[in-house]
Design a protein around this motif. Structure first.
Motif, PDB file in Angstrom:
ATOM      1  N   LYS A 139       0.827  -1.219   0.000  1.00  0.00           N
ATOM      2  CA  LYS A 139       0.000   0.000   0.000  1.00  0.00           C
ATOM      3  C   LYS A 139       0.856   1.262   0.000  1.00  0.00           C
ATOM      4  O   LYS A 139       0.580   2.213  -0.725  1.00  0.00           O
ATOM      5  N   SER A 140       1.920   1.253   0.807  1.00  0.00           N
ATOM      6  CA  SER A 140       2.757   2.445   0.938  1.00  0.00           C
ATOM      7  C   SER A 140       3.752   2.605  -0.206  1.00  0.00           C
ATOM      8  O   SER A 140       4.318   3.679  -0.397  1.00  0.00           O
ATOM      9  N   GLY A 141       3.994   1.514  -0.948  1.00  0.00           N
ATOM     10  CA  GLY A 141       4.988   1.557  -2.017  1.00  0.00           C
ATOM     11  C   GLY A 141       6.384   1.228  -1.535  1.00  0.00           C
ATOM     12  O   GLY A 141       7.335   1.254  -2.319  1.00  0.00           O
ATOM     13  N   SER A 142       6.550   0.909  -0.244  1.00  0.00           N
ATOM     14  CA  SER A 142       7.877   0.567   0.270  1.00  0.00           C
ATOM     15  C   SER A 142       8.307  -0.837  -0.142  1.00  0.00           C
ATOM     16  O   SER A 142       9.477  -1.189  -0.012  1.00  0.00           O
ATOM     17  N   MET A 143       7.368  -1.637  -0.652  1.00  0.00           N
ATOM     18  CA  MET A 143       7.701  -2.926  -1.262  1.00  0.00           C
ATOM     19  C   MET A 143       7.288  -2.871  -2.730  1.00  0.00           C
ATOM     20  O   MET A 143       6.147  -2.526  -3.049  1.00  0.00           O
ATOM     21  N   THR A 144       8.216  -3.213  -3.612  1.00  0.00           N
ATOM     22  CA  THR A 144       7.871  -3.284  -5.031  1.00  0.00           C
ATOM     23  C   THR A 144       7.063  -4.555  -5.279  1.00  0.00           C
ATOM     24  O   THR A 144       6.988  -5.434  -4.417  1.00  0.00           O
ATOM     25  N   ALA A 145       6.494  -4.653  -6.475  1.00  0.00           N
ATOM     26  CA  ALA A 145       5.725  -5.857  -6.829  1.00  0.00           C
ATOM     27  C   ALA A 145       6.606  -7.101  -6.750  1.00  0.00           C
ATOM     28  O   ALA A 145       6.177  -8.146  -6.262  1.00  0.00           O
ATOM     29  N   GLY A 146       7.858  -6.991  -7.209  1.00  0.00           N
ATOM     30  CA  GLY A 146       8.770  -8.132  -7.153  1.00  0.00           C
ATOM     31  C   GLY A 146       9.101  -8.541  -5.729  1.00  0.00           C
ATOM     32  O   GLY A 146       9.149  -9.730  -5.403  1.00  0.00           O
ATOM     33  N   GLU A 147       9.321  -7.551  -4.861  1.00  0.00           N
ATOM     34  CA  GLU A 147       9.610  -7.844  -3.453  1.00  0.00           C
ATOM     35  C   GLU A 147       8.405  -8.493  -2.772  1.00  0.00           C
ATOM     36  O   GLU A 147       8.555  -9.445  -1.997  1.00  0.00           O
ATOM     37  N   ALA A 148       7.217  -7.975  -3.067  1.00  0.00           N
ATOM     38  CA  ALA A 148       5.999  -8.553  -2.490  1.00  0.00           C
ATOM     39  C   ALA A 148       5.801  -9.986  -2.971  1.00  0.00           C
ATOM     40  O   ALA A 148       5.399 -10.864  -2.204  1.00  0.00           O
ATOM     41  N   ALA A 149       6.098 -10.239  -4.253  1.00  0.00           N
ATOM     42  CA  ALA A 149       5.962 -11.603  -4.796  1.00  0.00           C
ATOM     43  C   ALA A 149       6.906 -12.564  -4.078  1.00  0.00           C
ATOM     44  O   ALA A 149       6.521 -13.685  -3.735  1.00  0.00           O
ATOM     45  N   ARG A 150       8.146 -12.126  -3.825  1.00  0.00           N
ATOM     46  CA  ARG A 150       9.106 -12.985  -3.123  1.00  0.00           C
ATOM     47  C   ARG A 150       8.678 -13.230  -1.677  1.00  0.00           C
ATOM     48  O   ARG A 150       8.781 -14.352  -1.167  1.00  0.00           O
ATOM     49  N   ALA A 151       8.204 -12.173  -1.012  1.00  0.00           N
ATOM     50  CA  ALA A 151       7.751 -12.324   0.374  1.00  0.00           C
ATOM     51  C   ALA A 151       6.560 -13.271   0.455  1.00  0.00           C
ATOM     52  O   ALA A 151       6.477 -14.117   1.359  1.00  0.00           O
ATOM     53  N   GLU A 152       5.630 -13.162  -0.500  1.00  0.00           N
ATOM     54  CA  GLU A 152       4.457 -14.022  -0.492  1.00  0.00           C
ATOM     55  C   GLU A 152       4.814 -15.463  -0.887  1.00  0.00           C
ATOM     56  O   GLU A 152       4.171 -16.404  -0.432  1.00  0.00           O
ATOM     57  N   ASP A 153       5.845 -15.624  -1.714  1.00  0.00           N
ATOM     58  CA  ASP A 153       6.310 -16.969  -2.053  1.00  0.00           C
ATOM     59  C   ASP A 153       6.789 -17.679  -0.787  1.00  0.00           C
ATOM     60  O   ASP A 153       6.489 -18.857  -0.558  1.00  0.00           O
ATOM     61  N   ARG A 154       7.498 -16.943   0.044  1.00  0.00           N
ATOM     62  CA  ARG A 154       7.984 -17.508   1.307  1.00  0.00           C
ATOM     63  C   ARG A 154       6.822 -17.820   2.250  1.00  0.00           C
ATOM     64  O   ARG A 154       6.786 -18.873   2.895  1.00  0.00           O
ATOM     65  N   GLN A 155       5.859 -16.900   2.323  1.00  0.00           N
ATOM     66  CA  GLN A 155       4.686 -17.145   3.171  1.00  0.00           C
ATOM     67  C   GLN A 155       3.890 -18.346   2.687  1.00  0.00           C
ATOM     68  O   GLN A 155       3.395 -19.140   3.489  1.00  0.00           O
ATOM     69  N   GLN A 156       3.775 -18.491   1.368  1.00  0.00           N
ATOM     70  CA  GLN A 156       3.042 -19.636   0.815  1.00  0.00           C
ATOM     71  C   GLN A 156       3.711 -20.940   1.230  1.00  0.00           C
ATOM     72  O   GLN A 156       3.029 -21.904   1.598  1.00  0.00           O
ATOM     73  N   GLY A 157       5.059 -20.980   1.192  1.00  0.00           N
ATOM     74  CA  GLY A 157       5.776 -22.173   1.608  1.00  0.00           C
ATOM     75  C   GLY A 157       5.525 -22.512   3.072  1.00  0.00           C
ATOM     76  O   GLY A 157       5.307 -23.681   3.431  1.00  0.00           O
ATOM     77  N   ILE A 158       5.514 -21.483   3.926  1.00  0.00           N
ATOM     78  CA  ILE A 158       5.243 -21.690   5.355  1.00  0.00           C
ATOM     79  C   ILE A 158       3.808 -22.182   5.549  1.00  0.00           C
ATOM     80  O   ILE A 158       3.546 -23.113   6.317  1.00  0.00           O
TER      81      ILE A 158
END
Length: 202
Positions: A139-158
């Motif tokens: 929302k704030s733009g402090s995470m790019t789309a690519g960074e958010a995708a990587r973070a969510e990939d990790r969350q999906q694995g967990i």
């Protein structure tokens, strides 16, 4: 006379209906003279994704997929602008708008399907907190789309590990499994922090 009046009323109703449908179409028309339209559209998409993450309407897997597509589109826009002295041609804007329409439809479908992010107990509270932090970063733009995708990939694995562990133990997690998941969430938490504070913005 009455028949003519009836045809006139029906014709006017049909014209009004078609005009209304044209106004409410999901496709956004492209204005080649509006330099900010592409950026405004990207920001709107990110806001919708962030809201879906925050509400639990978007799972980590769905968010990873959407943000991956947004990241690919952002790279395409950057490459096109670099090749054209910082601008997009009218044809490129049209193509970008078409791709954003497809992503927009996917956001809507993912937010309104049966899949929901669910959180249970202490482990679930930690999952929810991580998702809230990612949503805030998007929302704030402090995470790019690519960074958010990587973070969510990790969350999906967990999330997949939690699901498998619960399925193997009658819906519960052992103390050792909770400890292992907490360690993974600590790693994911540090990743979210770094990506939100690395100075790279959407």
């Amino acid at each position: 006379m009455k028949r003519n009046r009836l045809f006139y009323v029906l014709g006017a109703a049909m014209l009004s209906s078609s005009m209304l449908m044209a106004q409410t179409s999901t496709a956004t028309p492209v204005n080649p003279n509006n330099k900010d339209q592409v950026n405004d559209r990207r920001e709107n998409q990110q806001d919708r994704i962030a809201q879906g993450v925050k509400s639990g309407q978007l799972t980590a897997g769905e968010t990873k997929n959407l943000e991956g597509r947004e990241a690919n589109l952002n790279r395409e826009i950057h490459a096109d602008r670099t090749a054209n002295g910082g601008k997009l041609t009218a044809a490129e804007r049209q193509q970008v708008n078409h791709q954003q329409n497809n992503i927009s439809n996917s956001i809507y479908k993912d937010k309104h399907n049966a899949a929901q992010q669910s959180f249970k107990g202490e482990v679930g509270a930690r999952q929810e907190n991580q998702q809230d932090r990612i949503a805030q970063g998007i929302k704030s733009g402090s995470m790019t789309a690519g960074e958010a995708a990587r973070a969510e990939d990790r969350q999906q694995g967990i999330n997949q590990q939690i699901h498998a562990d619960r399925a193997a133990n009658g819906g519960k997690l052992t103390a050792a499994e909770k400890k292992q998941i907490n360690r993974k969430q600590n790693g994911a938490s540090r990743q979210i922090y770094r990506e939100k504070h690395n100075g790279v913005r959407q």
